[in-house]
Design a protein around this motif. Structure first.
Motif, PDB file in Angstrom:
ATOM      1  N   UNK A 235       2.073   8.790   6.812  1.00  0.00           N
ATOM      2  CA  UNK A 235       2.209   7.334   6.685  1.00  0.00           C
ATOM      3  C   UNK A 235       1.313   6.617   7.682  1.00  0.00           C
ATOM      4  N   UNK A 236       1.275   7.080   8.922  1.00  0.00           N
ATOM      5  CA  UNK A 236       0.431   6.451   9.941  1.00  0.00           C
ATOM      6  C   UNK A 236      -1.046   6.592   9.598  1.00  0.00           C
ATOM      7  N   UNK A 237      -1.467   7.774   9.164  1.00  0.00           N
ATOM      8  CA  UNK A 237      -2.873   7.996   8.823  1.00  0.00           C
ATOM      9  C   UNK A 237      -3.283   7.116   7.646  1.00  0.00           C
ATOM     10  N   UNK A 238      -2.441   7.061   6.618  1.00  0.00           N
ATOM     11  CA  UNK A 238      -2.759   6.226   5.449  1.00  0.00           C
ATOM     12  C   UNK A 238      -2.842   4.759   5.855  1.00  0.00           C
TER      13      UNK A 238
ATOM     14  N   UNK B 135      -6.115   0.044   6.716  1.00  0.00           N
ATOM     15  CA  UNK B 135      -6.430  -1.107   7.564  1.00  0.00           C
ATOM     16  C   UNK B 135      -7.900  -1.076   7.978  1.00  0.00           C
ATOM     17  N   UNK B 136      -8.422   0.113   8.312  1.00  0.00           N
ATOM     18  CA  UNK B 136      -9.839   0.236   8.690  1.00  0.00           C
ATOM     19  C   UNK B 136     -10.735  -0.149   7.516  1.00  0.00           C
ATOM     20  N   UNK B 137     -10.374   0.265   6.332  1.00  0.00           N
ATOM     21  CA  UNK B 137     -11.129  -0.098   5.138  1.00  0.00           C
ATOM     22  C   UNK B 137     -11.145  -1.617   4.954  1.00  0.00           C
TER      23      UNK B 137
ATOM     24  N   UNK C  31     -11.489  -9.928   1.249  1.00  0.00           N
ATOM     25  CA  UNK C  31     -10.316  -9.051   1.135  1.00  0.00           C
ATOM     26  C   UNK C  31     -10.185  -8.472  -0.277  1.00  0.00           C
ATOM     27  N   UNK C  32      -9.638  -7.287  -0.344  1.00  0.00           N
ATOM     28  CA  UNK C  32      -9.360  -6.612  -1.608  1.00  0.00           C
ATOM     29  C   UNK C  32      -7.851  -6.680  -1.829  1.00  0.00           C
ATOM     30  N   UNK C  33      -7.438  -7.342  -2.904  1.00  0.00           N
ATOM     31  CA  UNK C  33      -6.019  -7.538  -3.174  1.00  0.00           C
ATOM     32  C   UNK C  33      -5.281  -6.201  -3.297  1.00  0.00           C
TER      33      UNK C  33
ATOM     34  N   UNK D 164      -1.605  -1.588   1.817  1.00  0.00           N
ATOM     35  CA  UNK D 164      -1.233  -1.637   3.236  1.00  0.00           C
ATOM     36  C   UNK D 164       0.204  -2.140   3.371  1.00  0.00           C
ATOM     37  N   UNK D 165       0.526  -3.208   2.654  1.00  0.00           N
ATOM     38  CA  UNK D 165       1.896  -3.743   2.707  1.00  0.00           C
ATOM     39  C   UNK D 165       2.915  -2.727   2.204  1.00  0.00           C
ATOM     40  N   UNK D 166       2.571  -1.996   1.166  1.00  0.00           N
ATOM     41  CA  UNK D 166       3.486  -1.000   0.610  1.00  0.00           C
ATOM     42  C   UNK D 166       3.751   0.122   1.603  1.00  0.00           C
ATOM     43  N   UNK D 167       2.695   0.594   2.280  1.00  0.00           N
ATOM     44  CA  UNK D 167       2.859   1.673   3.260  1.00  0.00           C
ATOM     45  C   UNK D 167       3.710   1.187   4.433  1.00  0.00           C
TER      46      UNK D 167
END
Length: 176
Positions: free
Chosen positions: A44-47, A52-54, A65-67, A73-76
């Motif tokens: 979870x942290x890596x994803x 976020x880096x992307x 921004x990419x929706x 990101x919000x889902x993770x």
């Protein structure tokens, strides 16, 4: 010839109704020793970091921004926040469906009794424990600590019961 129960040196009795806080502390203690929980936290942290880096790189390149990425990101993050809350809720529901518990811990093991029946664990079944602020959490030895028994300290029926229970646990199983 009459059957005589073996004498039991130390004996501690507890009476309690499990609470949300008890389960929260127990599941946190279990998560510290569970290989599956460690893997899930790492993944979870890596994803989340990669996503976020992307997003930062997209903004730095001026692509905006990419929706879908933002939603990911919000889902993770939501998964990381909501999963423990849902687990506490589910475990508490299972643990309390038969009401309050009476527990006896002695040199043979731990027996938990409620309106649904009785469950006896010898010390090899619950071979390690964690102590939290309010509970003792007995855990199985498997790598995911798939079985746990929660013993709230407030349930001790006698003065000094918490210290006696700690000494009993230390004598029979390992502390984590």
């Amino acid at each position: 010839m009459e059957h005589v129960e073996p004498t039991v040196g130390v004996r501690v009795e507890l009476e309690y109704q499990l609470t949300r806080q008890d389960m929260r502390q127990a599941l946190r203690a279990r998560a510290k020793v569970s290989a599956a929980e460690r893997r899930l936290r790492i993944i979870t942290a890596v994803v989340a970091v990669l996503m976020a880096a992307n997003a930062v790189l997209r903004l730095a390149d001026g692509r905006g921004p990419d929706f879908q990425l933002a939603l990911g990101v919000y889902a993770v993050v939501a998964l990381g926040v909501l999963r423990p809350l849902l687990m506490v809720r589910q475990f508490l529901k299972l643990a309390t469906r038969h009401g309050g518990c009476r527990t006896l811990a002695d040199d043979r093991g731990v027996t938990v009794t409620n309106a649904g029946g009785s469950n006896a664990l010898n010390w090899t079944a619950a071979s390690r424990y964690a102590e939290t602020r309010d509970t003792f959490v007995l855990l199985s030895a498997d790598k995911n600590a798939s079985c746990l028994t929660v013993l709230p300290k407030r349930g001790a029926r006698e003065a000094g019961g918490v210290d006696t229970l700690r000494a009993l646990l230390d004598r029979h199983i390992s502390r984590i």
